[in-house]
Motif scaffolding. Structure first.
Motif, short mmCIF file in Angstrom:
data_model
loop_
_atom_site.label_atom_id
_atom_site.label_comp_id
_atom_site.label_asym_id
_atom_site.label_seq_id
_atom_site.Cartn_x
_atom_site.Cartn_y
_atom_site.Cartn_z
N SER A 171 32.38 36.19 40.53
CA SER A 171 31.47 34.59 39.94
C SER A 171 30.81 35.85 38.97
O SER A 171 29.62 35.53 38.17
CB SER A 171 31.24 34.02 40.83
OG SER A 171 30.42 34.59 41.67
N GLU B 289 34.31 36.77 46.67
CA GLU B 289 33.90 35.42 45.85
C GLU B 289 32.66 35.29 45.29
O GLU B 289 32.42 35.52 43.72
CB GLU B 289 33.64 34.44 46.56
CG GLU B 289 33.98 33.12 45.80
CD GLU B 289 33.54 31.72 47.07
OE1 GLU B 289 33.33 31.91 48.05
OE2 GLU B 289 34.11 30.82 46.76
N GLU B 290 31.75 36.42 45.18
CA GLU B 290 31.05 37.10 44.79
C GLU B 290 30.76 37.60 43.53
O GLU B 290 30.31 37.63 42.63
CB GLU B 290 29.32 36.82 45.55
CG GLU B 290 29.34 36.15 46.69
CD GLU B 290 28.79 36.27 47.97
OE1 GLU B 290 27.48 35.62 48.49
OE2 GLU B 290 28.69 37.89 48.91
#
Ligand code: PEP
Length: 245
Positions: free
Chosen positions: A134, A130-131
């Motif tokens: 993003s 996710e990091e």
């Protein structure tokens, strides 16, 4: 010139019999000039130390307690590990952060505890999927690393190793591309200032014989922390040989 280092993280795998077979094969097949270490489950420390006694392969631990001694059920101190010729301790592996809620502050305490016994911490840092998606990968890495730098100081990294392990690449078969890994390794080195030139920065995350050579050819990748592939003597030998080139 930084020497390449290949570290095996066996995680919770192995048995007296399997360990003997694996290390007999590895020590017969590999006598190269890179630095190679094995981190077995701690219960096998004495066995692995004995099996490695005529080889240049060193011994490491998968974790270490931040405490020195006392009422810490289940913990293993740096002093105890040092008695078994333990040279490295993996600190802050993502599985410890995830399943044992290890914070950056605890990780920094473990780093200090290891160095007090001349055990080299192998500090693991890395972003989640996710990091990465993003666009926050470098920011996450900076936060994790700066938390330890603030606690121990930059000089302490002269006797430490860093492992960049993107969480999304650990045990998943997905590897960061050599370019993706190089970008992060370069960033990590820049955060270490003038100390950075000397620090070995390993890549970890589904390293295997088929991708090791390309990863090791990147200027800021100084070896690998290897999970799954380190349980196969032939695969691990090929990774060590890739580091020798
Ligand atoms: C690890 O757990 O440190 C690791 C890199 O595992 P794998 O090689 O299996 O992805």
């Amino acid at each position: 010139m930084r020497r390449l280092l290949v570290l095996a993280n066996w995680k919770m795998n192995g048995s007296l019999n399997d360990n003997r077979q694996l290390l007999d094969a590895l020590t017969a097949q590999w006598q190269g000039q890179s630095e190679v270490g094995v981190c077995p489950p701690v219960v096998y420390m004495a066995q692995v130390r004995d099996l490695l006694k005529n080889s240049s392969i060193t011994l490491g631990a998968q974790d270490i307690s931040s405490a020195v001694s006392g009422a810490y059920t289940g913990e293993i101190s740096a002093t105890m590990l040092a008695e078994f010729s333990c040279r490295f301790a993996i600190i802050g592996h993502s599985e410890r952060r995830q399943y044992h809620a290890e914070s950056d502050a605890i990780v920094a305490e473990k780093f200090i505890a290891a160095q007090k016994e001349s055990i080299k911490p192998v500090l693991c840092i890395g972003e989640s999927l996710e990091e990465r998606e993003s666009g926050a990968a470098l920011e996450v890495i900076s936060t994790q690393l700066k938390a330890v730098i603030n606690a121990v100081g930059l000089d302490a990294f002269n006797e430490a190793v860093i492992a960049y392990e993107p969480v999304w690449a650990i045990g998943t078969g997905k590897t960061a591309s050599p370019e993706q890994a190089q970008e992060v390794h370069k960033h990590i080195r820049s955060l270490l200032g003038s100390t950075g030139d000397k620090v070995q920065i390993l890549y970890g995350g589904s390293v295997k014989s088929s991708n090791a050579t390309e990863l090791f050819s990147q200027p800021d990748i100084d070896g690998a922390l290897v999970g799954g592939a380190s349980l196969d003597a032939n695969e691990f030998t090929l990774i060590c040989q890739a580091a020798d080139q």
